[in-house]
Design a protein around this motif. Structure first.
Motif, PDB file in Angstrom:
ATOM      1  N   ASN A  13       0.861  -1.193  -0.041  1.00  0.00           N
ATOM      2  CA  ASN A  13       0.086  -0.019  -0.013  1.00  0.00           C
ATOM      3  C   ASN A  13       0.913   1.345   0.129  1.00  0.00           C
ATOM      4  O   ASN A  13       1.709   1.313   0.922  1.00  0.00           O
ATOM      5  N   LEU A  14       0.633   2.092  -0.869  1.00  0.00           N
ATOM      6  CA  LEU A  14       1.299   3.620  -0.943  1.00  0.00           C
ATOM      7  C   LEU A  14       0.400   4.540  -0.665  1.00  0.00           C
ATOM      8  O   LEU A  14      -0.943   4.679  -0.950  1.00  0.00           O
ATOM      9  N   PHE A  15       0.766   5.230   0.337  1.00  0.00           N
ATOM     10  CA  PHE A  15      -0.024   6.316   1.239  1.00  0.00           C
ATOM     11  C   PHE A  15       0.404   7.730   0.451  1.00  0.00           C
ATOM     12  O   PHE A  15       1.636   8.180   0.884  1.00  0.00           O
ATOM     13  N   ILE A  16      -0.412   8.330  -0.350  1.00  0.00           N
ATOM     14  CA  ILE A  16       0.041   9.434  -1.012  1.00  0.00           C
ATOM     15  C   ILE A  16      -1.170  10.359  -1.708  1.00  0.00           C
ATOM     16  O   ILE A  16      -2.294   9.652  -1.665  1.00  0.00           O
ATOM     17  N   GLN A  19      -0.845  -0.451 -10.419  1.00  0.00           N
ATOM     18  CA  GLN A  19      -1.631  -1.569 -10.387  1.00  0.00           C
ATOM     19  C   GLN A  19      -1.166  -2.850 -10.988  1.00  0.00           C
ATOM     20  O   GLN A  19      -1.390  -3.980 -10.376  1.00  0.00           O
ATOM     21  N   ASN A  20      -0.278  -2.642 -12.088  1.00  0.00           N
ATOM     22  CA  ASN A  20       0.341  -3.751 -12.753  1.00  0.00           C
ATOM     23  C   ASN A  20       1.478  -4.292 -11.793  1.00  0.00           C
ATOM     24  O   ASN A  20       1.455  -5.686 -11.813  1.00  0.00           O
ATOM     25  N   ALA A  21       1.916  -3.452 -10.900  1.00  0.00           N
ATOM     26  CA  ALA A  21       2.888  -4.067  -9.896  1.00  0.00           C
ATOM     27  C   ALA A  21       2.364  -4.521  -8.552  1.00  0.00           C
ATOM     28  O   ALA A  21       3.094  -4.911  -7.544  1.00  0.00           O
ATOM     29  N   LEU A  35      -3.307   2.320  -4.100  1.00  0.00           N
ATOM     30  CA  LEU A  35      -3.173   3.445  -3.329  1.00  0.00           C
ATOM     31  C   LEU A  35      -3.968   3.663  -2.135  1.00  0.00           C
ATOM     32  O   LEU A  35      -5.199   3.410  -2.142  1.00  0.00           O
ATOM     33  N   LYS A  36      -3.664   4.413  -1.166  1.00  0.00           N
ATOM     34  CA  LYS A  36      -4.234   4.896  -0.100  1.00  0.00           C
ATOM     35  C   LYS A  36      -4.027   6.257   0.058  1.00  0.00           C
ATOM     36  O   LYS A  36      -2.871   6.746  -0.159  1.00  0.00           O
ATOM     37  N   PRO A  37      -4.853   7.013   0.954  1.00  0.00           N
ATOM     38  CA  PRO A  37      -4.630   8.695   1.166  1.00  0.00           C
ATOM     39  C   PRO A  37      -3.470   8.572   1.982  1.00  0.00           C
ATOM     40  O   PRO A  37      -3.280   7.829   2.781  1.00  0.00           O
TER      41      PRO A  37
END
Length: 705
Positions: free
Chosen positions: A307-310, A324-326, A330-332
């Motif tokens: 999860n990437l928070f950005i 998405q392919n990786a 995504l998260k806030p």
């Protein structure tokens, strides 16, 4: 520019002799982003392959600020006393209840450079220097900074502030001062997002000597409450992909490698907060911070998810599809604490780098696990190291990404080679221009020179930004190791004095950092001797051959020996790690007299070679190239050990008129002549006209009589 390996916990600032550019020890932090991030408000206390140049295009969406554009920071100085009064009123606010508040220069990611919206210490104090920590009590306000900024701080601080000249005899550390001025048993508040867990623990221990309590104010940052609407907006520029031809390894491989590391450490998840580690791992780049091609984000990697928070507004459709392919979701940005709490409830064994991950994250994980267990929902997790189940646990260990990022692969090294050659072409154009202007009697300030250098670099393919604020110092200013000229407070470049220029750039394929010291007239015998001895140290380190796993501090004396012979020295380290199209200061490796860093030098690491000498109120000398550690084919391999040496990455002339030839050995003259021949062969094809002629004139061989 020498890299820094100190924890932000070193609030006493006792090691300010760090070095040229790296010593932006403290930064600043927290904004609307962080306010939202604090999603679970509470107050807790801690009791006592070669790439063709034509394939690289200039990143027009990224613009570097010139020095003159930074003037607006001075506007933050107004009404300092009103700010202090408003801040102190918050001390007694319900849910706060503190007697002192510490405002560091950090952001929530322990970044060296920070976004404007996180410059809280600048806002509250009016002091715009890059390094410093402010402490406000109910009746006093003090600011600690290092010797680079004593004069600047004297001018910028109002009479409401006490200037603590850190490193001077008799000046207390921040903790010592708090223990002295506060009544025993007082409460000292901090924003835990701005302190690593190590820093918070060290502070807690230091102030507990007088029974003070460290209070983690997680609900809000008090400076934010008075800054309000005048605060700059958080950066929101788009994230870009770092092309695989520059990265060398794709994101899927990197994530698989990281998960194997977690398994080996008996962990199920890792929280990554260092921005360059996130950028490296995901092969992404950003422009949220000046000089550093990174983006504000957090990353949690688990055994089965990532999860990437950005801030989602930064993510283009291209980057979204890529992530998405990786398998990256995504998260806030401000959901990070909720995610950490969920890990605790799920019984995660969480790997935490205590020197970099902020106290808010660690505290949230531990508190959530404790509350969950008290409710009778005993969390369970599998410990692969012994096959047993146990509750949520924090495993403190250095981030495995740190060393992996430092070991550059073939594509990264090739990108560094290519970017350095284009950078050298820009420098040749610049120095040719500068010498012509001064010869014609044109008056130029240190800032005007730095801005013109930026213009030349920005025309090179793949240019993104400067890699740090240019150090442009004429005469006595060159003796100030961390000197930064300001538009309204700088000198004219004097053709009769030494001129030191330390600068660098970020390109899509690499990061540069180079220092040259020159004289536009006739140097004195003293200047030539000092310069030559610095050069001898530079040559000695460049030619060093050493066993694999040798720590960098072992090599530091190579660069100082010639100076030591006549009782001279310099007070900064000799070399720092450098990122590949990433941060110009990168650990964990360094070459320094500070022997506490036991990180061994290994193949693929990039370090600077920058000995110097500084004569107060007279001149400064520094010669800096970047080097890549490589294997050396020695005739013997004692004990079967591999031996290492260096490959040059920087190719640019060293001014011959500054050299006292009688001091150089024949071997040292050969080194210089061979180096200049390589400079001509590698860079001349990228030039024409007067810059090419300038390069020719400055790479002619020397002959020792």
């Amino acid at each position: 520019m020498e890299a820094l390996s100190l924890s932000s916990a070193k609030f006493a600032l006792n090691s300010f002799n760090l070095h040229p550019h790296y010593f932006r020890l403290f930064s600043l932090s927290s904004s609307p982003i962080l306010q939202g991030l604090k999603s679970t408000p509470f107050i807790s206390s801690i009791p006592p392959n070669r790439t063709s140049f034509t394939n690289i295009k200039c990143c027009k969406s990224f613009t570097a600020k010139s020095s003159s554009e930074l003037r607006k920071l001075r506007q933050l100085r107004v009404n300092d006393d009103e700010k202090l009064r408003a801040l102190r009123e918050l001390f007694s606010k319900p849910g706060v209840g503190i007697d002192a508040y510490i405002i560091p220069s950090q952001d929530a990611h322990q970044s060296e450079f920070i976004a404007e919206c996180y410059m809280r210490r600048v806002y509250i104090s009016g002091f715009t220097g890059s390094a410093g920590t402010a402490v406000v009590t109910k009746d006093k306000a003090a600011l600690w900074t290092d010797g680079r900024y004593f004069l600047q701080a004297e001018k910028q601080l109002s009479s409401d502030w006490i200037l603590m000249r850190a490193g001077n005899v008799g000046v207390p550390s921040m903790s010592e001062w708090l223990n002295d001025v506060l009544t025993p048993g007082s409460r000292v508040g901090i924003d835990p997002f701005l302190f690593s867990i190590d820093a918070a623990e060290e502070l807690r221990e230091d102030i507990s000597k007088n029974n003070h309590e460290l209070v983690l104010l997680s609900e809000t940052n008090l400076v934010d409450e008075i800054w309000k609407n005048s605060r700059p907006k958080p950066p929101c520029k788009p994230v870009r992909l770092h092309d695989l031809k520059y990265a060398g390894v794709d994101v899927s491989w990197k994530l698989s490698w990281l998960r194997s590391q977690l398994q080996n450490d008996g962990c199920s998840a890792i929280v990554i907060t260092k921005l360059d580690e996130i950028a490296w791992l995901l092969n992404l780049r950003g422009s949220d911070i000046p000089n550093s091609p990174v983006m504000y984000a957090y990353l949690i990697v688990e055994t089965d998810r990532c999860n990437l928070f950005i801030d989602g507004s930064k993510i283009t459709s291209e980057v979204m599809e890529y992530l998405q392919n990786a398998g990256v979701e995504l998260k806030p940005y401000d959901f990070i604490l909720k995610a950490v709490e969920s890990l605790a409830v799920g019984g995660a064994r969480l790997l935490i780098d205590s020197a970099t991950v902020n106290a808010a994250i660690v505290n949230s994980f531990k508190l959530a696990a404790k509350i969950h267990d008290k409710k009778g929902h005993k969390s369970k997790s599998y410990n692969s190291s012994n096959g047993s189940f146990e509750g949520a646990t924090v495993v403190y260990k250095s981030s495995p990404i740190s060393i992996a990022k430092a070991l550059k692969n073939c594509a990264e090294i090739e990108g560094m080679r290519n970017s350095h050659l284009r950078d050298a072409a820009a420098l040749a154009q610049f120095w040719s221009w500068l010498e012509t202007e001064l010869y014609n009697g044109v008056t130029l300030t240190e800032v005007e020179v730095a801005d013109r250098l930026l213009e030349f670099r920005s025309k090179q393919d793949g240019f993104v930004d400067t890699s740090f604020d240019t150090i442009s110092g004429s005469g006595p200013n060159g003796a100030i190791v961390h000197y930064k000229p300001e538009p309204d407070n700088c000198s004219v470049v004097d053709p009769k004095k030494l001129f030191l220029l330390d600068s660098g750039a970020q390109y899509v394929d690499g990061t540069t950092d180079i220092t040259r010291t020159v004289h536009f007239g006739e140097p004195t015998a003293r200047e030539k001797e000092c310069f030559t001895r610095v050069l001898q140290g530079h040559i000695a380190l460049d030619q060093a051959i050493f066993p694999d796993n040798t720590p960098g501090f072992v090599l530091d004396a190579f660069a100082r020996s010639s100076l030591w012979k006549i009782g001279l020295d310099y007070r900064h380290g000799t070399g720092h790690g450098v990122g590949a199209a990433l941060n110009v200061h990168e650990g964990p490796q360094s070459i320094s007299f500070r022997f506490g860093n036991m990180t061994p030098l290994q193949k693929g690491m990039i370090v600077s070679n920058e000995p110097g000498y500084y004569e107060d109120h007279a001149f400064g000398i520094r010669i800096e190239n970047l080097l890549c550690v490589k294997e050396i084919a020695t005739p013997n391999r004692f004990g079967g050990v591999e031996f290492l040496g260096f490959e040059k990455l920087t190719f640019f002339p060293i001014q011959s008129k500054m050299i006292e030839l009688s001091l150089l050995s024949a071997a040292e003259v050969d080194w210089l002549n061979d180096y200049h021949e390589q400079v001509w062969q590698k860079v001349s094809a990228l030039l024409d006209g007067s810059p090419r002629q300038w390069l020719w004139e400055n790479t002619r061989p020397l002959v020792k009589q």
